[in-house]
Design a protein around this motif. Structure first.
Motif, mmCIF file in Angstrom:
data_model
loop_
_atom_site.group_PDB
_atom_site.id
_atom_site.type_symbol
_atom_site.label_atom_id
_atom_site.label_comp_id
_atom_site.label_asym_id
_atom_site.label_seq_id
_atom_site.Cartn_x
_atom_site.Cartn_y
_atom_site.Cartn_z
ATOM 1 N N SER A 1 0.809 -1.220 0.000
ATOM 2 C CA SER A 1 0.000 0.000 0.000
ATOM 3 C C SER A 1 0.841 1.267 0.000
ATOM 4 C CB SER A 1 -0.934 0.006 1.204
ATOM 5 O OG SER A 1 -0.176 -0.049 2.391
ATOM 6 N N GLY A 2 2.112 1.140 -0.300
ATOM 7 C CA GLY A 2 2.983 2.318 -0.282
ATOM 8 C C GLY A 2 2.786 3.210 -1.484
ATOM 9 N N ASN A 3 3.779 4.017 -1.757
ATOM 10 C CA ASN A 3 3.695 5.002 -2.826
ATOM 11 C C ASN A 3 3.584 4.391 -4.217
ATOM 12 O OD1 ASN A 3 3.888 7.059 -0.970
ATOM 13 N ND2 ASN A 3 6.113 7.130 -1.070
ATOM 14 N N ASP A 4 3.899 3.122 -4.357
ATOM 15 C CA ASP A 4 3.876 2.504 -5.679
ATOM 16 C C ASP A 4 2.507 1.940 -6.050
ATOM 17 O OD1 ASP A 4 3.898 0.386 -3.890
ATOM 18 O OD2 ASP A 4 5.140 -0.874 -5.159
ATOM 19 N N LEU A 5 1.493 2.172 -5.246
ATOM 20 C CA LEU A 5 0.153 1.702 -5.569
ATOM 21 C C LEU A 5 -0.362 2.454 -6.794
ATOM 22 C CD1 LEU A 5 -2.363 -0.005 -4.693
ATOM 23 C CD2 LEU A 5 -3.151 2.054 -3.550
ATOM 24 N N ASN A 6 -0.851 1.703 -7.776
ATOM 25 C CA ASN A 6 -1.421 2.290 -8.986
ATOM 26 C C ASN A 6 -2.896 1.947 -9.054
ATOM 27 O OD1 ASN A 6 1.090 3.276 -10.118
ATOM 28 N ND2 ASN A 6 1.599 1.131 -10.459
ATOM 29 N N VAL A 7 -3.725 2.946 -9.295
ATOM 30 C CA VAL A 7 -5.156 2.734 -9.448
ATOM 31 C C VAL A 7 -5.553 3.343 -10.794
ATOM 32 C CG1 VAL A 7 -7.452 3.197 -8.525
ATOM 33 C CG2 VAL A 7 -5.550 2.814 -6.959
ATOM 34 N N SER A 8 -5.942 2.477 -11.734
ATOM 35 C CA SER A 8 -6.392 2.926 -13.041
ATOM 36 C C SER A 8 -7.914 2.957 -13.033
ATOM 37 C CB SER A 8 -5.888 1.974 -14.124
ATOM 38 O OG SER A 8 -6.469 2.293 -15.362
ATOM 39 N N CYS A 9 -8.469 4.083 -13.424
ATOM 40 C CA CYS A 9 -9.904 4.322 -13.308
ATOM 41 C C CYS A 9 -10.559 4.394 -14.686
ATOM 42 C CB CYS A 9 -10.095 5.623 -12.536
ATOM 43 S SG CYS A 9 -11.741 5.915 -11.922
ATOM 44 N N ASP A 10 -10.186 3.484 -15.576
ATOM 45 C CA ASP A 10 -10.733 3.483 -16.927
ATOM 46 C C ASP A 10 -11.986 2.620 -16.979
ATOM 47 O OD1 ASP A 10 -8.696 5.181 -17.913
ATOM 48 O OD2 ASP A 10 -7.329 3.472 -18.034
ATOM 49 N N GLU A 11 -12.246 1.983 -18.108
ATOM 50 C CA GLU A 11 -13.430 1.131 -18.260
ATOM 51 C C GLU A 11 -13.451 0.051 -17.184
ATOM 52 O OE1 GLU A 11 -17.033 0.113 -19.794
ATOM 53 O OE2 GLU A 11 -15.794 1.792 -20.456
ATOM 54 N N GLN A 12 -12.309 -0.584 -16.985
ATOM 55 C CA GLN A 12 -12.145 -1.540 -15.892
ATOM 56 C C GLN A 12 -11.332 -0.838 -14.814
ATOM 57 O OE1 GLN A 12 -9.959 -4.576 -17.918
ATOM 58 N NE2 GLN A 12 -11.782 -5.697 -18.471
ATOM 59 N N ILE A 13 -11.494 -1.276 -13.599
ATOM 60 C CA ILE A 13 -10.698 -0.729 -12.504
ATOM 61 C C ILE A 13 -9.507 -1.663 -12.313
ATOM 62 C CG2 ILE A 13 -10.680 -0.047 -10.082
ATOM 63 C CD1 ILE A 13 -12.700 1.523 -11.879
ATOM 64 N N GLU A 14 -8.308 -1.129 -12.460
ATOM 65 C CA GLU A 14 -7.100 -1.931 -12.291
ATOM 66 C C GLU A 14 -6.293 -1.367 -11.130
ATOM 67 O OE1 GLU A 14 -5.127 -2.055 -16.054
ATOM 68 O OE2 GLU A 14 -6.770 -3.138 -17.002
ATOM 69 N N ILE A 15 -5.906 -2.267 -10.221
ATOM 70 C CA ILE A 15 -5.115 -1.890 -9.053
ATOM 71 C C ILE A 15 -3.883 -2.768 -9.059
ATOM 72 C CG2 ILE A 15 -5.074 -1.764 -6.533
ATOM 73 C CD1 ILE A 15 -8.158 -1.432 -6.702
ATOM 74 N N SER A 16 -2.726 -2.154 -8.916
ATOM 75 C CA SER A 16 -1.489 -2.942 -8.919
ATOM 76 C C SER A 16 -0.444 -2.259 -8.048
ATOM 77 C CB SER A 16 -0.956 -3.103 -10.345
ATOM 78 O OG SER A 16 -0.639 -1.849 -10.900
ATOM 79 N N SER A 17 0.484 -3.057 -7.581
ATOM 80 C CA SER A 17 1.595 -2.539 -6.794
ATOM 81 C C SER A 17 2.611 -3.645 -6.585
ATOM 82 C CB SER A 17 1.114 -1.988 -5.456
ATOM 83 O OG SER A 17 0.480 -3.006 -4.715
ATOM 84 N N GLY A 18 3.724 -3.276 -5.992
ATOM 85 C CA GLY A 18 4.767 -4.245 -5.702
ATOM 86 C C GLY A 18 6.118 -3.583 -5.562
ATOM 87 N N ILE A 19 7.097 -4.421 -5.430
ATOM 88 C CA ILE A 19 8.482 -3.957 -5.333
ATOM 89 C C ILE A 19 9.228 -4.602 -6.490
ATOM 90 C CG2 ILE A 19 10.540 -3.819 -3.881
ATOM 91 C CD1 ILE A 19 8.617 -4.280 -1.470
ATOM 92 N N GLU A 20 9.382 -3.847 -7.575
ATOM 93 C CA GLU A 20 9.932 -4.379 -8.818
ATOM 94 C C GLU A 20 11.311 -5.005 -8.630
ATOM 95 O OE1 GLU A 20 11.131 -2.694 -13.184
ATOM 96 O OE2 GLU A 20 9.465 -1.738 -12.137
ATOM 97 N N SER A 21 12.169 -4.356 -7.870
ATOM 98 C CA SER A 21 13.534 -4.856 -7.696
ATOM 99 C C SER A 21 13.574 -6.215 -6.990
ATOM 100 C CB SER A 21 14.374 -3.839 -6.920
ATOM 101 O OG SER A 21 13.849 -3.686 -5.606
#
Length: 152
Positions: A92-112
């Protein structure tokens, strides 16, 4: 005098409905707030999801320990009986992404570290609620449950 009284009776429902709009923030689950321990507001999506011409809200809320949940307020159910949907979100940190388009997409993680979590939500007209269309995380989990509750 009758015309004035009739006028007020006729417009009263519009005032009540207008007062309800934007009241999601006044009806948060007990122990949660819109801001985190750094005094920053969580990510959110505001749009008409359920097709009733009223704005709905998906937002990130925080408790005193800065643990986050994602809450879904659909006007079609919330204004009727104060029900909402919610779920825990691990990252739930700063890398949380919420896309509010036709579908709702929520994603996050620690890429490294190769740790991620992704979720796609859609509104189900038959069930009258949000449902999980797809879910994926770095541990290989592919199922996810949305909880329902009522503001008391």
């Amino acid at each position: 005098m009758k015309r004035i009284l009739l006028f007020f009776v006729a417009i009263c429902p519009f005032f009540v409905n207008a007062q309800l709009k934007g009241r999601y923030a006044d009806n948060l689950p007990i122990g949660y707030s819109l801001i985190d321990s750094n005094n920053e507001e969580g990510k959110k999506c505001e749009k008409d999801i359920d097709g009733d011409s009223e704005e709905d809200l998906i937002t990130q809320l925080f408790n005193a320990d800065n643990e986050a949940i994602i809450v879904i307020y659909l006007s079609s159910t919330f204004y009727k009986d104060k029900t909402y949907q919610w779920f825990d979100w691990i990252f739930s940190g700063n890398d949380l992404n919420v896309s509010c388009d036709e579908q709702i997409e929520i994603s996050s993680g620690i890429e490294s570290m190769g740790i991620f979590q992704g979720l796609t939500l859609v509104y189900s007209n038959t069930q009258k609620k949000m449902i999980v269309e797809s879910y994926e995380d770095s541990s290989g989990e592919d199922s996810f449950t949305l909880n329902s509750d009522t503001i008391k």
